[in-house]
Design a protein around this motif. Structure first.
Motif, short mmCIF file in Angstrom:
data_model
loop_
_atom_site.label_atom_id
_atom_site.label_comp_id
_atom_site.label_asym_id
_atom_site.label_seq_id
_atom_site.Cartn_x
_atom_site.Cartn_y
_atom_site.Cartn_z
N PHE A 69 0.83 -1.21 0.00
CA PHE A 69 0.00 0.00 0.00
C PHE A 69 0.86 1.25 0.00
CE2 PHE A 69 -3.87 -2.08 2.25
CZ PHE A 69 -4.09 -2.81 1.09
N SER A 70 1.88 1.27 0.87
CA SER A 70 2.75 2.44 0.98
C SER A 70 3.53 2.66 -0.32
CB SER A 70 3.73 2.25 2.14
OG SER A 70 3.03 2.10 3.37
N LEU A 71 4.00 1.58 -0.92
CA LEU A 71 4.80 1.67 -2.14
C LEU A 71 4.01 2.30 -3.29
CD1 LEU A 71 7.45 0.99 -3.61
CD2 LEU A 71 6.47 -1.26 -4.13
N PHE A 72 2.74 1.87 -3.44
CA PHE A 72 1.92 2.35 -4.57
C PHE A 72 0.94 3.44 -4.17
CE2 PHE A 72 3.17 -1.98 -5.84
CZ PHE A 72 3.69 -1.72 -7.11
N GLY A 73 0.99 3.88 -2.93
CA GLY A 73 0.10 4.96 -2.49
C GLY A 73 -1.36 4.55 -2.45
N ILE A 74 -1.61 3.28 -2.09
CA ILE A 74 -2.98 2.76 -2.03
C ILE A 74 -3.54 2.92 -0.62
CG2 ILE A 74 -4.42 0.71 -2.33
CD1 ILE A 74 -2.24 -0.40 -4.19
N THR A 75 -4.78 3.37 -0.53
CA THR A 75 -5.42 3.52 0.77
C THR A 75 -6.27 2.29 1.08
OG1 THR A 75 -7.37 4.62 -0.16
CG2 THR A 75 -5.52 6.03 0.51
N LEU A 76 -6.53 2.07 2.36
CA LEU A 76 -7.33 0.92 2.77
C LEU A 76 -8.75 0.98 2.20
CD1 LEU A 76 -7.38 -1.68 4.38
CD2 LEU A 76 -7.96 -0.36 6.43
N PRO A 77 -9.41 2.16 2.18
CA PRO A 77 -10.75 2.22 1.56
C PRO A 77 -10.74 1.79 0.09
CG PRO A 77 -10.40 4.16 2.89
CD PRO A 77 -9.08 3.43 2.84
N ALA A 78 -9.68 2.16 -0.64
CA ALA A 78 -9.58 1.77 -2.05
C ALA A 78 -9.51 0.26 -2.20
CB ALA A 78 -8.35 2.42 -2.70
N ILE A 196 -22.54 -16.70 0.15
CA ILE A 196 -21.70 -16.17 1.23
C ILE A 196 -20.74 -15.11 0.69
CG2 ILE A 196 -19.87 -16.76 2.88
CD1 ILE A 196 -21.23 -19.49 3.21
N LEU A 197 -20.15 -15.38 -0.48
CA LEU A 197 -19.19 -14.44 -1.06
C LEU A 197 -19.84 -13.12 -1.47
CD1 LEU A 197 -16.78 -16.57 -3.28
CD2 LEU A 197 -16.29 -15.40 -1.14
N THR A 198 -21.06 -13.17 -2.01
CA THR A 198 -21.73 -11.92 -2.39
C THR A 198 -21.98 -11.06 -1.17
OG1 THR A 198 -23.89 -13.05 -2.32
CG2 THR A 198 -22.83 -12.85 -4.46
N VAL A 199 -22.35 -11.70 -0.05
CA VAL A 199 -22.58 -10.95 1.19
C VAL A 199 -21.26 -10.36 1.71
CG1 VAL A 199 -23.34 -11.12 3.58
CG2 VAL A 199 -24.60 -12.34 1.80
N ILE A 200 -20.18 -11.17 1.69
CA ILE A 200 -18.88 -10.67 2.13
C ILE A 200 -18.42 -9.51 1.24
CG2 ILE A 200 -16.42 -11.25 2.30
CD1 ILE A 200 -17.24 -14.05 3.17
N GLY A 201 -18.59 -9.66 -0.06
CA GLY A 201 -18.22 -8.60 -0.99
C GLY A 201 -18.99 -7.32 -0.73
N MET A 202 -20.29 -7.44 -0.47
CA MET A 202 -21.11 -6.27 -0.19
C MET A 202 -20.68 -5.61 1.13
SD MET A 202 -23.36 -4.31 -1.39
CE MET A 202 -23.85 -5.32 -2.78
N GLN A 203 -20.35 -6.44 2.13
CA GLN A 203 -19.88 -5.89 3.41
C GLN A 203 -18.56 -5.14 3.23
OE1 GLN A 203 -21.44 -5.87 6.45
NE2 GLN A 203 -19.75 -4.49 6.97
N MET A 204 -17.66 -5.68 2.41
CA MET A 204 -16.40 -5.00 2.12
C MET A 204 -16.66 -3.67 1.42
SD MET A 204 -14.12 -8.30 0.90
CE MET A 204 -12.74 -7.34 0.29
N LEU A 205 -17.63 -3.65 0.52
CA LEU A 205 -17.99 -2.41 -0.18
C LEU A 205 -18.54 -1.37 0.79
CD1 LEU A 205 -19.67 -3.62 -3.50
CD2 LEU A 205 -17.78 -2.00 -3.32
N ILE A 206 -19.45 -1.79 1.66
CA ILE A 206 -20.05 -0.88 2.64
C ILE A 206 -18.97 -0.30 3.55
CG2 ILE A 206 -21.59 -0.74 4.65
CD1 ILE A 206 -23.33 -2.88 3.27
N GLN A 207 -18.06 -1.17 4.03
CA GLN A 207 -16.97 -0.72 4.89
C GLN A 207 -16.05 0.23 4.13
OE1 GLN A 207 -16.67 -1.61 8.27
NE2 GLN A 207 -15.21 0.10 8.21
N GLY A 208 -15.81 -0.06 2.84
CA GLY A 208 -14.96 0.81 2.03
C GLY A 208 -15.56 2.19 1.84
#
Length: 221
Positions: A69-78, A196-208
């Protein structure tokens, strides 16, 4: 200090995320098809090498996630937004009863079955990459370990190690397992893992989205 209940919940969540993404039952059917002409000794060697390589790849991404993340300037929300979309798409394809082209390489699998490669080649590609440690699996690993907290990193690596052990047993008992479950059973399991994966993916999106708002929107605006 981390609360024991919180850590237990995190460990179960990480394990289920990996389990749904790797889908050991469906991958066992793929493994059986690729190693049908191999001797038991070669089959065991292929299974071990593939899972060991997959574990090393996931462990490396979990440990180096913050540095990347630090090397490429990527943020956790991204990461959570992109990873959420990726995981959601994989889950959506599985929910339709198909293996996602994002997660697996059907062409690579066909080539491996048609050509009598040695166990090292098959184990590394396409088994380790992209079937076992595909983009979706790596995104899941980095999402849970990207905070940089050493406890989260070890839980992520430990959960994947346990799953690799389970998958190894499934691979070794592959023909009997596939015969007992049948195509219908594998299809049902694949769809459940997809849900299960669609729910996990949606949760990751909401958190992002939540993290991005907190990061970029000024307080009180």
């Amino acid at each position: 200090m981390h609360d024991f209940t919180t850590l237990t919940t995190l460990a179960v969540t990480v394990f289920m995320g990996f389990f749904a993404m790797m889908n050991p039952i469906a991958n066992t059917a793929v493994f059986v098809g690729m190693t049908a002409s191999k001797s038991p000794q070669k089959t065991r060697a292929i299974a071990f090498k593939a899972l060991f390589c997959a574990f090393c790849i996931v462990a490396a991404f979990s440990l180096l996630g913050k540095g990347i993340f630090s090397l490429f300037g990527i943020t956790l929300p991204a990461l959570r937004l992109a990873g959420g979309i990726l995981v959601f798409l994989v889950g959506y394809h599985m929910l339709q009863g198909n293996q996602s082209k994002i997660h697996t390489s059907q062409q690579a699998t066909k080539v491996a079955i048609q050509n009598e490669e040695d166990e090292g080649d098959i184990a590394i590609s396409p088994l380790a990459l992209p079937i076992l440690a595909g983009p979706g699996t790596l995104a899941t690993a980095m999402n849970y370990s990207a905070s940089g907290d050493i406890t989260h990193i070890f839980i992520t690596i430990g959960a994947f190690a346990i799953l690799c052990g389970i998958t190894f047993v499934c691979f070794l008992t592959g023909p009997k397992l596939v015969e007992k479950i049948g195509e219908g059973g594998i299809s049902i399991i694949t769809r459940l893992m997809g849900l299960i994966l669609t729910v996990i993916g949606m949760q990751m999106l909401i958190q992002g989205v939540h993290d991005a708002i907190q990061l970029y929107v000024p307080v009180g605006s």
